[in-house]
Design a protein around this motif. Structure first.
Motif, mmCIF file in Angstrom:
data_model
loop_
_atom_site.group_PDB
_atom_site.id
_atom_site.type_symbol
_atom_site.label_atom_id
_atom_site.label_comp_id
_atom_site.label_asym_id
_atom_site.label_seq_id
_atom_site.Cartn_x
_atom_site.Cartn_y
_atom_site.Cartn_z
ATOM 1 N N ASP A 1 -17.475 -5.272 2.908
ATOM 2 C CA ASP A 1 -17.586 -3.849 3.056
ATOM 3 C C ASP A 1 -16.354 -3.097 2.322
ATOM 4 O O ASP A 1 -16.647 -2.021 1.781
ATOM 5 C CB ASP A 1 -17.710 -3.128 4.321
ATOM 6 C CG ASP A 1 -19.090 -3.586 5.173
ATOM 7 O OD1 ASP A 1 -19.923 -4.349 4.438
ATOM 8 O OD2 ASP A 1 -19.222 -3.637 6.268
ATOM 9 N N MET A 2 -15.174 -3.835 2.278
ATOM 10 C CA MET A 2 -13.917 -3.192 1.687
ATOM 11 C C MET A 2 -14.054 -3.207 0.234
ATOM 12 O O MET A 2 -13.554 -2.593 -0.263
ATOM 13 C CB MET A 2 -12.698 -3.902 2.404
ATOM 14 C CG MET A 2 -12.553 -3.312 3.710
ATOM 15 S SD MET A 2 -12.472 -1.661 4.303
ATOM 16 C CE MET A 2 -11.343 -1.140 3.119
ATOM 17 N N ASN A 3 -14.993 -4.221 -0.102
ATOM 18 C CA ASN A 3 -14.996 -4.272 -1.849
ATOM 19 C C ASN A 3 -13.806 -4.235 -2.586
ATOM 20 O O ASN A 3 -13.803 -3.604 -3.591
ATOM 21 C CB ASN A 3 -16.173 -3.209 -2.094
ATOM 22 C CG ASN A 3 -16.755 -3.410 -3.348
ATOM 23 O OD1 ASN A 3 -16.865 -4.644 -3.781
ATOM 24 N ND2 ASN A 3 -17.202 -2.444 -4.036
ATOM 25 N N GLY A 4 -12.838 -5.001 -1.832
ATOM 26 C CA GLY A 4 -11.538 -4.906 -2.699
ATOM 27 C C GLY A 4 -10.481 -3.813 -2.328
ATOM 28 O O GLY A 4 -9.386 -3.777 -3.105
ATOM 29 N N GLU A 5 -10.943 -2.813 -1.675
ATOM 30 C CA GLU A 5 -9.971 -1.781 -1.416
ATOM 31 C C GLU A 5 -8.974 -2.321 -0.323
ATOM 32 O O GLU A 5 -9.248 -3.135 0.571
ATOM 33 C CB GLU A 5 -10.853 -0.630 -0.971
ATOM 34 C CG GLU A 5 -11.442 -0.237 -2.125
ATOM 35 C CD GLU A 5 -11.902 1.434 -1.765
ATOM 36 O OE1 GLU A 5 -11.478 2.217 -1.011
ATOM 37 O OE2 GLU A 5 -13.157 1.692 -2.247
ATOM 38 N N LYS A 6 -7.798 -1.432 -0.194
ATOM 39 C CA LYS A 6 -7.008 -1.666 1.153
ATOM 40 C C LYS A 6 -7.318 -1.114 2.178
ATOM 41 O O LYS A 6 -8.412 -0.153 2.347
ATOM 42 C CB LYS A 6 -5.594 -0.803 0.639
ATOM 43 C CG LYS A 6 -5.160 -1.829 -0.877
ATOM 44 C CD LYS A 6 -3.590 -0.935 -1.027
ATOM 45 C CE LYS A 6 -2.879 -1.468 -2.086
ATOM 46 N NZ LYS A 6 -1.557 -0.733 -2.254
ATOM 47 N N LEU A 7 -6.962 -1.610 3.293
ATOM 48 C CA LEU A 7 -7.368 -1.618 4.717
ATOM 49 C C LEU A 7 -6.048 -1.044 5.512
ATOM 50 O O LEU A 7 -5.108 -1.750 5.609
ATOM 51 C CB LEU A 7 -8.119 -2.532 5.179
ATOM 52 C CG LEU A 7 -8.902 -2.350 6.443
ATOM 53 C CD1 LEU A 7 -9.647 -1.257 6.591
ATOM 54 C CD2 LEU A 7 -9.214 -3.648 6.992
ATOM 55 N N VAL A 8 -5.891 -0.116 6.435
ATOM 56 C CA VAL A 8 -5.226 -0.043 7.402
ATOM 57 C C VAL A 8 -5.965 -0.307 8.870
ATOM 58 O O VAL A 8 -7.011 0.426 9.224
ATOM 59 C CB VAL A 8 -4.625 1.387 7.855
ATOM 60 C CG1 VAL A 8 -3.677 1.499 8.752
ATOM 61 C CG2 VAL A 8 -4.079 1.740 6.464
ATOM 62 N N MET A 9 -5.477 -1.514 9.464
ATOM 63 C CA MET A 9 -5.995 -1.692 10.932
ATOM 64 C C MET A 9 -5.232 -1.144 11.957
ATOM 65 O O MET A 9 -3.915 -1.423 11.956
ATOM 66 C CB MET A 9 -6.253 -3.106 10.992
ATOM 67 C CG MET A 9 -7.273 -3.936 10.227
ATOM 68 S SD MET A 9 -6.929 -5.671 10.443
ATOM 69 C CE MET A 9 -8.605 -5.912 11.091
ATOM 70 N N VAL A 10 -6.095 -0.212 12.828
ATOM 71 C CA VAL A 10 -5.276 0.387 13.864
ATOM 72 C C VAL A 10 -5.714 -0.013 15.043
ATOM 73 O O VAL A 10 -6.791 0.184 15.544
ATOM 74 C CB VAL A 10 -5.377 1.973 13.876
ATOM 75 C CG1 VAL A 10 -4.689 2.684 15.055
ATOM 76 C CG2 VAL A 10 -4.974 2.472 12.265
ATOM 77 N N GLY A 11 -4.795 -0.825 15.842
ATOM 78 C CA GLY A 11 -5.179 -1.505 17.066
ATOM 79 C C GLY A 11 -4.810 -0.517 18.177
ATOM 80 O O GLY A 11 -3.955 0.150 18.299
ATOM 81 N N VAL A 12 -5.622 -0.589 19.271
ATOM 82 C CA VAL A 12 -5.588 0.274 20.400
ATOM 83 C C VAL A 12 -4.893 -0.588 21.523
ATOM 84 O O VAL A 12 -5.679 -1.610 22.007
ATOM 85 C CB VAL A 12 -7.014 0.811 20.988
ATOM 86 C CG1 VAL A 12 -6.772 1.892 22.021
ATOM 87 C CG2 VAL A 12 -7.656 1.584 19.720
ATOM 88 N N LEU A 13 -3.734 -0.373 21.835
ATOM 89 C CA LEU A 13 -2.928 -1.227 22.837
ATOM 90 C C LEU A 13 -3.256 -1.001 24.258
ATOM 91 O O LEU A 13 -3.799 0.099 24.368
ATOM 92 C CB LEU A 13 -1.352 -0.784 22.755
ATOM 93 C CG LEU A 13 -0.803 -1.243 21.340
ATOM 94 C CD1 LEU A 13 0.701 -0.599 21.422
ATOM 95 C CD2 LEU A 13 -0.705 -2.785 21.117
ATOM 96 N N LYS A 14 -3.369 -2.032 25.093
ATOM 97 C CA LYS A 14 -2.816 -3.325 24.576
ATOM 98 C C LYS A 14 -4.150 -4.160 24.458
ATOM 99 O O LYS A 14 -4.005 -5.144 23.918
ATOM 100 C CB LYS A 14 -1.851 -3.764 25.769
ATOM 101 C CG LYS A 14 -0.835 -2.926 26.398
ATOM 102 C CD LYS A 14 -0.179 -3.590 27.503
ATOM 103 C CE LYS A 14 0.896 -2.484 28.236
ATOM 104 N NZ LYS A 14 1.089 -3.021 29.436
ATOM 105 N N GLY A 15 -5.101 -3.759 24.892
ATOM 106 C CA GLY A 15 -6.209 -4.657 25.032
ATOM 107 C C GLY A 15 -6.819 -5.387 23.685
ATOM 108 O O GLY A 15 -7.317 -6.425 23.659
#
Ligand code: IMP
Ligand code: MG
Length: 210
Positions: free
Chosen positions: A61-75
């Protein structure tokens, strides 16, 4: 090869409220029990297989684009660590923390941001990574405040989804496993801050000794 639906859980709930993944009349497999006497819902291998599939889907789905993963702490910390290594995308991490369930199995209902994003997300492809989509209050709140920052895209990946518990109308773009209304622990998820380090996803039964 991507399956159309995730694998059925290994265990059924011993009190009879939970029996999915089989047709009636099927033999239900024996529940695996952890060293702490907890019933395993998904094994480490089942989780790993599903996370690999989710990572492959996100990569496509990202098709070569950059991604920022934002984790919801702490789980979501453990899920994010595994999911991030399953995507083949130029990726950075950020983390937010919100008010959580407190010490028991019940939500207070109120969602509050305890830790904000470290980096601006304007114009970026953002993937919120969450452990469980339950009532939807947390993710609806995060989605609303993240959209105010004008990301290029905003998607949600959740390891577990409990659709029957929904209060806010919200769906995840990527769901590991959809489960009934059960309280689960392990693989990052806690009961009163315990059990996050279990490699499996286990059932927290109401009568489990604390
Ligand atoms: P929501 O705002 O009701 O969707 O709740 C989301 C959060 O509640 C999740 O990120 C979890 O931290 C917590 N939560 C919901 N169900 C469970 C559960 O079964 N076990 C552990 N934590 C849970
Ligand atoms: Mg959470």
């Amino acid at each position: 090869m991507r399956r159309d639906s995730p694998p059925a859980p290994l265990a059924r709930f011993s009190q009879g409220v939970f029996q999915i993944g089989g047709h009636s009349g099927d033999t239900v497999c024996m529940a695996t029990i952890t060293y702490q006497g907890l019933e395993v819902l998904y094994t480490h291998q089942q989780i790993a297989d599903r996370v690999a599939e989710m990572g492959a889907q996100i990569t496509r789905d990202m098709n070569g684009e950059k991604l920022v993963m934002v984790g919801v702490l702490k789980g979501a910390a453990i899920f994010l660590a595994d999911l991030a290594r399953a995507v083949q995308v130029d990726t950075t991490f950020d983390f937010v923390a919100v008010s959580s369930y407190g010490k028991g199995q019940r939500s207070s209902g109120a969602v509050k941001l305890i830790k904000d994003l470290d980096e601006p997300i304007e114009g970026k492809n953002v993937l919120i990574v969450e452990d469980i989509l339950d009532t939807g209050l947390t993710l609806a709140y995060l989605r609303k405040i993240f959209l105010q920052h004008h990301p290029r895209t905003l998607r949600i990946a959740t390891l577990l989804d409990k659709p029957s518990r929904r209060i806010e109308k919200i769906d995840a773009d990527y769901v590991g496993f959809s489960i009934p209304n059960l309280f689960v622990i392990g693989y990052g998820m806690d009961y009163a801050e315990r059990y996050r380090n279990l490699p499996e996803i286990c059932l927290m039964s109401a009568d489990h000794p604390e």
